[in-house]
Design a protein around this motif. Structure first.
Motif, PDB file in Angstrom:
ATOM      1  N   UNK A 392       0.854  -1.181   0.000  1.00  0.00           N
ATOM      2  CA  UNK A 392       0.000   0.000   0.000  1.00  0.00           C
ATOM      3  C   UNK A 392       0.894   1.236   0.000  1.00  0.00           C
ATOM      4  N   UNK A 393       0.773   2.077  -1.042  1.00  0.00           N
ATOM      5  CA  UNK A 393       1.607   3.271  -1.169  1.00  0.00           C
ATOM      6  C   UNK A 393       0.719   4.478  -1.458  1.00  0.00           C
ATOM      7  N   UNK A 394       0.577   5.344  -0.445  1.00  0.00           N
ATOM      8  CA  UNK A 394      -0.156   6.583  -0.649  1.00  0.00           C
ATOM      9  C   UNK A 394      -1.583   6.392  -1.109  1.00  0.00           C
ATOM     10  N   UNK A 395      -2.307   5.453  -0.503  1.00  0.00           N
ATOM     11  CA  UNK A 395      -3.689   5.222  -0.898  1.00  0.00           C
ATOM     12  C   UNK A 395      -3.845   4.415  -2.161  1.00  0.00           C
ATOM     13  N   UNK A 396      -2.748   3.900  -2.709  1.00  0.00           N
ATOM     14  CA  UNK A 396      -2.781   3.080  -3.919  1.00  0.00           C
ATOM     15  C   UNK A 396      -2.250   1.690  -3.585  1.00  0.00           C
ATOM     16  N   UNK A 397      -2.974   0.678  -4.060  1.00  0.00           N
ATOM     17  CA  UNK A 397      -2.522  -0.697  -3.909  1.00  0.00           C
ATOM     18  C   UNK A 397      -1.699  -1.075  -5.127  1.00  0.00           C
ATOM     19  N   UNK A 398      -0.448  -1.498  -4.886  1.00  0.00           N
ATOM     20  CA  UNK A 398       0.438  -1.911  -5.973  1.00  0.00           C
ATOM     21  C   UNK A 398       0.676  -3.410  -5.876  1.00  0.00           C
ATOM     22  N   UNK A 399       0.307  -4.098  -6.945  1.00  0.00           N
ATOM     23  CA  UNK A 399       0.534  -5.546  -7.036  1.00  0.00           C
ATOM     24  C   UNK A 399       1.612  -5.742  -8.084  1.00  0.00           C
ATOM     25  N   UNK A 400       2.762  -6.329  -7.701  1.00  0.00           N
ATOM     26  CA  UNK A 400       3.910  -6.465  -8.601  1.00  0.00           C
ATOM     27  C   UNK A 400       4.175  -7.927  -8.897  1.00  0.00           C
ATOM     28  N   UNK A 401       4.330  -8.228 -10.206  1.00  0.00           N
ATOM     29  CA  UNK A 401       4.733  -9.564 -10.665  1.00  0.00           C
ATOM     30  C   UNK A 401       6.094  -9.386 -11.323  1.00  0.00           C
ATOM     31  N   UNK A 402       7.126 -10.019 -10.750  1.00  0.00           N
ATOM     32  CA  UNK A 402       8.506  -9.823 -11.209  1.00  0.00           C
ATOM     33  C   UNK A 402       9.077 -11.123 -11.728  1.00  0.00           C
ATOM     34  N   UNK A 403       9.770 -11.049 -12.871  1.00  0.00           N
ATOM     35  CA  UNK A 403      10.415 -12.232 -13.427  1.00  0.00           C
ATOM     36  C   UNK A 403      11.829 -11.870 -13.840  1.00  0.00           C
ATOM     37  N   UNK A 404      12.588 -12.880 -14.257  1.00  0.00           N
ATOM     38  CA  UNK A 404      13.956 -12.701 -14.725  1.00  0.00           C
ATOM     39  C   UNK A 404      14.076 -13.088 -16.194  1.00  0.00           C
ATOM     40  N   UNK A 405      13.041 -12.791 -16.938  1.00  0.00           N
ATOM     41  CA  UNK A 405      13.052 -13.132 -18.356  1.00  0.00           C
ATOM     42  C   UNK A 405      13.819 -12.114 -19.186  1.00  0.00           C
ATOM     43  N   UNK A 406      13.525 -12.082 -20.493  1.00  0.00           N
ATOM     44  CA  UNK A 406      14.242 -11.199 -21.419  1.00  0.00           C
ATOM     45  C   UNK A 406      13.759  -9.760 -21.337  1.00  0.00           C
TER      46      UNK A 406
END
Length: 483
Positions: A392-406
């Protein structure tokens, strides 16, 4: 063409026109200044010439007076024709006889004048009395040159133009003071000045025409360039519109096709649901009943998803309900678990505690997150790892999907739209649907380069604060009465 580009074009055209006008003005000013300098120099030279000639004649006249002999002052005199008779003596001064004939020869542009203290008047060399105040004044104050007005020049029989006079003094102890004045007309000089002015005007005009022609060629070239750019812009817009129409046509076709598929699947899904219910009712153990119940639940989800997507494709607004954000993430992880296992890619989920509740359509958000997880799985190598986290950042929900692809190229990011895919067997709908889902929830989907390689796909959506009643309902759901 963009607005800044148009402003730059207009600014460049205005600068070119200003430079052209300035160049023409500079050429004209330089020509006029040069001509004025020549005129001033010529007039100075003309005045100097008449003074030099007067000095030469005065020297010759002085020698002539010395040859007359005698020691006593001659006294007053009177002029008779071209001779000055001095007092009661026999002395007669004839300037014409004392000067060389070639030096005193009058022509259309020159006159020789004589002024003497013995008579105190100004006369021609032939003794004719003349009224020239400018010459008399210059002789009185001791100047070496004088400028005659056109009227004074006309009195001498010269052209009615400005004339210049060079004066030289001769002091003799017997015959007194004499002044010889050589008057020269400026008519020829004025004619030369007129010719120079004409040449200057012609040269300035030619130079101005060259500059003007060059400027017109540049302006015409610019107009042609602008016309060509406008034509290219129209063609580009037309091509873009054609592509957009083709895409919209394909989308409409796919919508119709999807509606047909949903209709065709309703019957087999109904049969599957009925058979699953029969299996659940006739099952002899709990494991079989749980399997049959899972089939029934998945059939219901398929039907619900199909109806939801068809409704949105037809323009309907998504559902707006309150639900925990963590439930959406857990449900999406459960749906893609088998794909990660089959691909040999691990899915690491960060802590999902203390996430807010959000408002929207849980089915659509789950579908968008599922697409991002599947894309990250496909982009990862075997034994790779995909990370899922939320904050939760400043009233915004951030959902992050991180990979190690190209990673995703910047040009590819700008082309996220239906039916565009970098995969050989991709439909091009996953990311486009995810982006559209975020837009409907007043959020955004953005991609970032991950340090060390790979991609961070981030879903950002507002996490609206809950009222006191909503918080009480949440607490009641977590701790129901009687437990």
């Amino acid at each position: 063409m963009t607005a800044p580009h148009l402003r730059l074009k207009r600014w460049r055209t205005g600068l070119m026109a200003t430079a052209m006008v300035f160049a023409i003005g500079a050429i004209a000013a330089l020509g006029v200044m040069d001509e004025r300098s020549l005129v001033s120099t010529t007039r100075i030279e003309s005045s100097r010439e008449t003074r030099v000639l007067a000095e030469v004649l005065a020297s010759e006249f002085r020698a002539g007076l010395a040859s007359l002999g005698g020691d006593e002052p001659a006294g007053a005199a009177h002029a008779e024709g071209g001779a000055w008779r001095l007092g009661d003596t026999s002395f007669v001064v004839e300037p014409r006889q004392l000067l060389h004939e070639d030096a005193i020869a009058n022509d259309a542009d020159h006159r020789l004048l004589v002024w003497a203290t013995a008579t105190d008047d100004l006369r021609t060399i032939d003794g004719a009395l003349v009224d020239l105040p400018s010459v008399v004044q210059a002789a009185t104050v001791g100047e070496s040159s004088a400028w005659l007005t056109p009227i004074e020049a006309l009195r001498l029989g010269l052209p009615e133009e400005l004339a210049v006079a060079g004066l030289s003094r001769v002091d003799d102890p017997r015959f007194g003071e004499w002044i010889l004045a050589v008057v020269s007309s400026t008519e020829r000089q004025r004619a030369r000045e007129s010719r120079r002015y004409a040449r200057t005007i012609i040269m300035v005009s030619l130079a101005s025409l060259v500059v003007l022609g060059f400027g017109l060629v540049l302006l015409r070239t610019q107009r042609q360039e602008r016309a060509f750019e406008r034509m290219l812009a129209r063609e580009s817009m037309r091509a873009h519109q054609e592509v957009q129409l083709a895409r919209e046509g394909r989308a409409a076709t796919m919508l119709t096709f999807a509606a047909g598929i949903a209709h065709e699947l309703s019957t087999p899904l109904g049969v599957i649901a009925m058979r699953a219910e029969q299996l659940e009712n006739n099952a002899e153990d709990d494991r079989a009943r749980r399997g049959a119940r899972a089939i029934t639940e998945q059939v219901a989800k398929i039907r619900e998803s199909a109806r939801g997507f068809l409704a949105i494709a037809r323009g309907a607004a998504p559902l707006r309900e309150r639900f925990p954000a963590a439930d959406v993430l857990r449900s999406a992880v459960a749906r893609v678990g088998h794909r990660f296992e089959r691909a040999g890619v691990s899915l690491r989920v960060h802590s999902l505690s203390e996430l807010p509740w959000i408002y929207g359509d849980a089915r659509l958000l789950e579908h968008a997150l599922t697409n991002l997880l599947l894309n990250a799985c496909d982009a990862s190598r075997e034994r790779g790892e995909v990370e899922l986290g939320a904050s939760l950042k400043g009233g915004q929900l951030e959902i992050a999907v991180s990979d190690r692809g190209a990673g995703i190229d910047a040009n590819v990011r700008a082309r996220i739209q239906p039916f565009f895919s970098t995969k050989a067997e991709g439909t091009g709908l996953g990311l486009a649907i995810a982006s559209e889902v975020m837009r409907m929830h007043r959020g955004e989907l953005r991609f970032e380069d991950r340090p060390g390689g790979g991609t961070n796909a981030v879903l950002r959506l507002p996490a609206e604060p809950m009222s006191d009643d909503a918080l009480a309902d949440e607490a009641q759901d977590a701790h129901p009465a009687g437990r």
